[in-house]
Design a protein around this motif. Sequence first.
Motif, short mmCIF file in Angstrom:
data_model
loop_
_atom_site.label_atom_id
_atom_site.label_comp_id
_atom_site.label_asym_id
_atom_site.label_seq_id
_atom_site.Cartn_x
_atom_site.Cartn_y
_atom_site.Cartn_z
N LEU A 7 0.82 -1.22 0.00
CA LEU A 7 0.00 0.00 0.00
C LEU A 7 0.85 1.26 0.00
N SER A 8 1.91 1.27 0.80
CA SER A 8 2.71 2.50 0.91
C SER A 8 3.47 2.82 -0.37
N LEU A 9 3.83 1.80 -1.15
CA LEU A 9 4.54 2.04 -2.42
C LEU A 9 3.64 1.87 -3.64
N ASN A 10 2.39 1.53 -3.42
CA ASN A 10 1.44 1.30 -4.51
C ASN A 10 2.04 0.33 -5.54
N ILE A 11 2.42 -0.83 -5.05
CA ILE A 11 3.10 -1.85 -5.85
C ILE A 11 2.11 -2.50 -6.82
N ASP A 12 2.60 -2.77 -8.03
CA ASP A 12 1.73 -3.41 -9.02
C ASP A 12 1.37 -4.83 -8.58
N ASP A 13 0.32 -5.35 -9.17
CA ASP A 13 -0.25 -6.64 -8.75
C ASP A 13 0.73 -7.80 -8.87
N GLU A 14 1.57 -7.80 -9.90
CA GLU A 14 2.49 -8.92 -10.10
C GLU A 14 3.55 -8.99 -9.00
N ILE A 15 4.16 -7.87 -8.68
CA ILE A 15 5.16 -7.84 -7.60
C ILE A 15 4.48 -8.10 -6.26
N MET A 58 3.97 -11.76 -5.83
CA MET A 58 5.23 -12.44 -5.51
C MET A 58 5.57 -12.26 -4.03
N LEU A 59 5.45 -11.04 -3.55
CA LEU A 59 5.78 -10.76 -2.14
C LEU A 59 4.85 -11.53 -1.21
N LYS A 60 3.56 -11.50 -1.51
CA LYS A 60 2.61 -12.20 -0.65
C LYS A 60 2.83 -13.71 -0.65
N THR A 61 3.12 -14.27 -1.82
CA THR A 61 3.28 -15.71 -1.93
C THR A 61 4.62 -16.20 -1.38
N SER A 62 5.68 -15.44 -1.61
CA SER A 62 7.01 -15.92 -1.27
C SER A 62 7.60 -15.32 0.00
N CYS A 63 7.04 -14.22 0.48
CA CYS A 63 7.69 -13.51 1.59
C CYS A 63 6.79 -13.28 2.82
N TYR A 64 5.53 -13.04 2.59
CA TYR A 64 4.66 -12.56 3.65
C TYR A 64 4.44 -13.54 4.81
N ASP A 65 4.57 -14.83 4.57
CA ASP A 65 4.34 -15.77 5.66
C ASP A 65 5.32 -15.57 6.81
N CYS A 66 6.53 -15.15 6.50
CA CYS A 66 7.54 -14.94 7.55
C CYS A 66 7.89 -13.48 7.75
N HIS A 67 7.57 -12.63 6.79
CA HIS A 67 8.01 -11.23 6.85
C HIS A 67 6.85 -10.24 6.82
N LYS A 119 12.34 -9.77 -12.39
CA LYS A 119 11.33 -8.72 -12.19
C LYS A 119 11.43 -8.12 -10.79
N LEU A 120 11.66 -8.97 -9.80
CA LEU A 120 11.81 -8.49 -8.42
C LEU A 120 13.05 -7.61 -8.30
N ARG A 121 14.14 -8.02 -8.94
CA ARG A 121 15.38 -7.24 -8.92
C ARG A 121 15.15 -5.87 -9.56
N ALA A 151 5.76 -20.71 -3.54
CA ALA A 151 6.65 -19.65 -3.07
C ALA A 151 7.96 -19.60 -3.84
N GLU A 152 8.29 -20.68 -4.54
CA GLU A 152 9.56 -20.72 -5.27
C GLU A 152 9.50 -19.75 -6.44
N LEU A 153 10.54 -18.93 -6.55
CA LEU A 153 10.59 -17.91 -7.60
C LEU A 153 11.35 -18.42 -8.81
N SER A 154 10.79 -18.18 -9.97
CA SER A 154 11.46 -18.54 -11.22
C SER A 154 12.55 -17.50 -11.51
N ASP A 155 13.41 -17.81 -12.47
CA ASP A 155 14.44 -16.84 -12.87
C ASP A 155 13.80 -15.55 -13.37
N GLU A 156 12.70 -15.69 -14.09
CA GLU A 156 11.99 -14.51 -14.61
C GLU A 156 11.43 -13.67 -13.46
N GLN A 157 10.86 -14.31 -12.47
CA GLN A 157 10.32 -13.59 -11.32
C GLN A 157 11.44 -12.89 -10.54
N ILE A 158 12.56 -13.56 -10.40
CA ILE A 158 13.70 -12.95 -9.70
C ILE A 158 14.16 -11.71 -10.44
#
Length: 157
Positions: free
Chosen positions: A39-47, A50-59, A139-141, A130-137
């Motif tokens: 919400l604070s960065l108004n992140i697009d749906d794809e990113i 990724m954050l919700k699926t791969s990061c949010y459970d622990c972070h 995009k995240l980068r 939660a596993e990120l593909s090379d393409e997702q990595i």
Amino acid sequence: MKKILRYILLFILFAFVVIQFINRPEKISEPVTDNDIILSLNIDDEIAAMLKTSCYDCHSDQPRYPWYSNVAPLSWWIGDHIEHGRDELNFSLWGTYTARRRDHKLEEVVELVEKREMPLPNYLPMHKDAELSDEQIEKLRNWANAERANIAAETEN
């Protein structure tokens, strides 16, 4: 010998039942606030996905708890992972971080994801999504580097 083995198995079963009631970790489930990174960065749906699926459970303050998180000793281990993960980086508190800390955390996110140290390898077998593909990595980068550039421009002004 069979009698001793039976007593040992009964003791183990009894101990397993008893530990279900000892030191149950608190489950976190806070409402999403404006401080959340999405919400604070108004992140697009794809990113955001990724954050919700791969990061949010622990972070974040919105982890998803699988059924086995109710079974000790796994519940203790999962609770410990979440506690340590949130201590290191809590996306739900992103808006409260200083620009310097946000920049550093984004740098760490890219580094750990590229090295495939995050999500944790022991998390992935039970959370295949939660596993990120090379393409997702990639995009995240790109997203993280663009945000770091925004932070740098923000601190120059």
